[in-house]
Design a protein around this motif. Structure first.
Motif, mmCIF file in Angstrom:
data_model
loop_
_atom_site.group_PDB
_atom_site.id
_atom_site.type_symbol
_atom_site.label_atom_id
_atom_site.label_comp_id
_atom_site.label_asym_id
_atom_site.label_seq_id
_atom_site.Cartn_x
_atom_site.Cartn_y
_atom_site.Cartn_z
ATOM 1 N N ASP A 120 0.658 -1.753 0.000
ATOM 2 C CA ASP A 120 -0.615 0.333 0.054
ATOM 3 C C ASP A 120 1.105 1.303 0.119
ATOM 4 N N GLY A 121 2.425 1.010 0.393
ATOM 5 C CA GLY A 121 2.895 2.754 0.355
ATOM 6 C C GLY A 121 3.334 2.861 1.350
ATOM 7 N N THR A 155 7.083 0.267 0.305
ATOM 8 C CA THR A 155 6.612 0.425 -1.060
ATOM 9 C C THR A 155 7.252 -0.536 -2.319
ATOM 10 N N SER A 156 6.913 -1.057 -3.202
ATOM 11 C CA SER A 156 7.913 -1.738 -4.108
ATOM 12 C C SER A 156 8.550 -0.600 -4.891
ATOM 13 N N GLY A 196 12.585 0.160 -11.656
ATOM 14 C CA GLY A 196 13.773 0.360 -11.957
ATOM 15 C C GLY A 196 13.726 1.754 -12.353
ATOM 16 N N SER A 197 12.231 1.503 -12.908
ATOM 17 C CA SER A 197 11.835 3.114 -13.547
ATOM 18 C C SER A 197 12.124 4.582 -13.208
ATOM 19 N N MET A 198 12.138 4.327 -10.756
ATOM 20 C CA MET A 198 12.598 5.114 -10.219
ATOM 21 C C MET A 198 13.677 6.065 -10.633
ATOM 22 N N ASN A 199 13.137 7.518 -10.877
ATOM 23 C CA ASN A 199 14.318 8.227 -10.644
ATOM 24 C C ASN A 199 14.901 8.642 -9.017
ATOM 25 N N ALA A 224 11.162 11.322 -2.253
ATOM 26 C CA ALA A 224 10.015 10.714 -1.481
ATOM 27 C C ALA A 224 9.525 10.027 -0.651
ATOM 28 N N ILE A 225 9.899 8.682 -1.376
ATOM 29 C CA ILE A 225 9.944 7.118 -1.181
ATOM 30 C C ILE A 225 10.888 7.295 0.563
ATOM 31 N N LEU A 226 11.733 8.185 0.843
ATOM 32 C CA LEU A 226 12.850 7.454 2.287
ATOM 33 C C LEU A 226 12.136 8.901 2.884
#
Length: 227
Positions: A172-173, A186-187, A190-193, A199-201
């Protein structure tokens, strides 16, 4: 209570098996994987991040294990017992090595199927038989599960608790409390910049997205999707 962030990996580097449809985007390069671990290790409090791995890929042992140990980090590895010993997947010796290194071993079921689509008997087998097999291999209780595809409903959560699991990891993030049974992750793809990873961390999430996430989790907790 401090909120934690669940960061989930699938495969790293070059796959050693044929991938399922839709699986490819969740594989990271070796450089991307090391970058994420370096940023977690350099954080003021790395323990605020929980690092997990789904699908029991061989890269969990060959790449992730030494990288985690080198940085003093720990991970949770959710295993598909139906893949144990298959080409490109973890074998029993790999699982014991992960466990002996202080990593947590959990269940991802037997087959890679959505638990919401299973009947009562099938769901019980996925949850209980996989757990029993992992406990036999590792020699200690297995009490956590990673939910395949992040798909769950009220019946799945009840089944997990009835089977004796104390934590279930979704997709669910966002963040979670350490005492929560349902723990979102959060999974990474490979496309994440770098901005996406920032933002995730940091735990940043747009207010509307945060609201939708909360509503969605509540709805899934109280509805039954499957048979």
């Amino acid at each position: 209570m401090t909120s934690l962030a669940g960061i989930n990996f699938h495969g790293i580097g070059t796959p050693q098996r044929d991938l399922e449809p839709g699986e490819g985007p969740y594989w990271l390069s070796l450089r991307q994987f090391h970058e994420v671990l370096d940023r977690i290790a350099a954080a003021p409090d790395p323990t605020r991040f929980t690092i997990t791995f789904d699908d029991s890929n061989l890269s969990d042992h060959d790449i992730a294990l030494p990288a985690l140990v080198e940085r003093g980090l720990r991970g949770r590895f959710f295993v598909l017992t139906g893949r144990i010993g298959q080409a490109g997947s973890l074998g029993t010796a790999h699982l014991r090595a992960l466990s002996d290194a202080g990593m947590t071993i959990g269940s991802h079921g037997i087959r890679h199927v959505a638990w919401t689509g299973l009947d009562k008997a099938e769901l019980a087998r996925e949850l209980q038989d996989s757990r029993t097999q992992l406990e036999d291999i590792c020699g200690h209780p297995v009490t956590e599960a990673g939910i395949p595809f992040g798909l769950y409903d009220a019946r799945v959560l009840r089944g997990l608790q009835a089977a004796g699991y104390t934590a279930a990891w979704s997709s669910d993030g966002g963040r979670f409390r350490q005492d929560a049974f349902l723990r979102p992750r959060t999974s990474l793809q490979g496309s994440m910049n770098s901005s996406d990873l920032d933002a995730i961390l940091s735990g940043r999430m747009a207010p509307l997205r945060r609201l939708r996430r909360a509503v969605g989790m509540v709805r899934k907790r109280w509805t039954v999707i499957g048979p």
